[in-house]
Design a protein around this motif. Structure first.
Motif, PDB file in Angstrom:
ATOM      1  N   GLY A 127      -3.317  -2.069   4.381  1.00  0.00           N
ATOM      2  CA  GLY A 127      -4.000  -1.252   5.060  1.00  0.00           C
ATOM      3  C   GLY A 127      -4.471  -1.785   6.345  1.00  0.00           C
ATOM      4  O   GLY A 127      -4.572  -2.818   7.064  1.00  0.00           O
ATOM      5  N   GLN A 128      -4.632  -0.905   7.485  1.00  0.00           N
ATOM      6  CA  GLN A 128      -4.757  -0.985   8.254  1.00  0.00           C
ATOM      7  C   GLN A 128      -3.086  -0.840   9.005  1.00  0.00           C
ATOM      8  O   GLN A 128      -3.866  -1.479   9.921  1.00  0.00           O
ATOM      9  N   GLU A 129      -2.382  -1.051   8.555  1.00  0.00           N
ATOM     10  CA  GLU A 129      -0.793  -1.751   9.020  1.00  0.00           C
ATOM     11  C   GLU A 129      -0.708  -0.318   8.872  1.00  0.00           C
ATOM     12  O   GLU A 129      -1.121   0.916   9.321  1.00  0.00           O
ATOM     13  N   THR A 130       0.926  -0.257   9.839  1.00  0.00           N
ATOM     14  CA  THR A 130       0.942   0.769  10.127  1.00  0.00           C
ATOM     15  C   THR A 130       1.693   0.956   8.762  1.00  0.00           C
ATOM     16  O   THR A 130       2.623   0.715   8.093  1.00  0.00           O
ATOM     17  N   GLN A 131       1.967   2.694   8.958  1.00  0.00           N
ATOM     18  CA  GLN A 131       2.136   3.538   7.660  1.00  0.00           C
ATOM     19  C   GLN A 131       3.848   3.951   8.503  1.00  0.00           C
ATOM     20  O   GLN A 131       3.997   5.005   8.959  1.00  0.00           O
ATOM     21  N   TYR A 132       4.820   3.808   7.073  1.00  0.00           N
ATOM     22  CA  TYR A 132       5.874   4.702   7.074  1.00  0.00           C
ATOM     23  C   TYR A 132       6.283   5.928   6.703  1.00  0.00           C
ATOM     24  O   TYR A 132       6.076   5.030   5.253  1.00  0.00           O
ATOM     25  N   PHE A 133       6.629   6.436   6.680  1.00  0.00           N
ATOM     26  CA  PHE A 133       7.183   7.542   6.081  1.00  0.00           C
ATOM     27  C   PHE A 133       8.053   8.117   5.796  1.00  0.00           C
ATOM     28  O   PHE A 133       9.230   7.897   6.761  1.00  0.00           O
ATOM     29  N   TYR A 141       0.785  -1.268   0.448  1.00  0.00           N
ATOM     30  CA  TYR A 141      -0.011   0.081  -0.179  1.00  0.00           C
ATOM     31  C   TYR A 141       0.925   1.134  -0.130  1.00  0.00           C
ATOM     32  O   TYR A 141       2.276   1.501   0.570  1.00  0.00           O
TER      33      TYR A 141
END
Lengths: 113, 113
Positions: A98-104, A31
């Motif tokens: 989806g609905q897991e940690t997003q890393y920026f 994602y």
């Protein structure tokens, strides 16, 4: 530790010009996201992308914006005919699911003159 | 509507003391919350997350507490260090939206020597 990377770190453009912001998400993530942060304000969601198509977009993400995954590693945000109010930090993020940690990523600072 | 907010725009804490940063959310159906740290000129950095089936989660020097009754969560940082100086955002992954993260406005944490 794998990281999201973004290029360029800074971009200055004239109003009306097109810009392409580039991101390399973490390699096993599926994602991908773009967010923006106007100076001094909160981070705002623009768009999410999964399985080679947009899965959700905000009202900010109008027809002047587009996203693409041109190959197996890059994820791009194109802004056609930039406006002064497009000046902001643009962050790419990725997550395994989806609905897991997003890393920026570190962001691209866009300045439209 | 969906909103996530923090109570205080700034918080000053003596080095070595514990910091507590608060956040309120409006959607009682929300089930996934994340705390991010943003240092100047950098992208949001994941600190810790919690799902609604838990009321407490601990990491290294950080603890997140979730009170679903009053729709409140907090981030506790133990033994605050100069490197903890940053803006802290609580964020929400709204229910039935797999992808979008909604950020609050952020609390700037100042560490006093």
């Amino acid at each position: 530790e794998p990281e999201v990377t973004q290029t360029p770190s800074h971009q200055v453009t004239q109003m009306g010009q097109e810009v392409i912001l580039r991101c390399v998400p973490i390699s096993n993530h599926l994602y991908f996201y773009w967010y923006r942060q106007i100076l001094g304000q909160k981070v705002e969601f623009l768009v999410s992308f999964y399985n080679n198509e947009i899965s959700e977009k905000s009202e900010i993400f109008d027809d002047q914006f587009s996203v693409e995954r041109p190959d197996g590693s890059n994820f791009t945000l194109k802004i056609r005919s930039t406006k002064l109010e497009d000046s902001a930090m643009y962050f790419c993020a990725s997550s395994k699911r989806g609905q897991e940690t997003q890393y920026f990523g570190p962001g691209t600072r866009l300045l439209v003159l | 509507g969906e909103s996530v907010g923090l109570h205080l725009p700034t918080l000053s804490v003596q080095e070595g003391d514990n910091s507590i940063i608060n956040c309120a959310y409006s959607n009682s159906a929300s089930d996934y919350f994340i705390w991010y740290k943003q240092e100047s000129g950098k992208g949001p950095q994941f600190i810790i997350d919690i799902r609604s089936n838990m009321d407490k989660r601990q990491g290294q020097r950080v603890t997140v507490l979730l009170n679903k009754t009053v729709k409140h969560l907090s981030l506790q940082i133990a033994a605050t260090q100069p490197g903890d100086s940053a803006v802290y955002f609580c964020a929400e992954n709204p229910p039935s939206r797999d992808d979008k993260i909604i950020f609050g406005k952020g609390t700037r944490l100042h560490i006093l020597p």
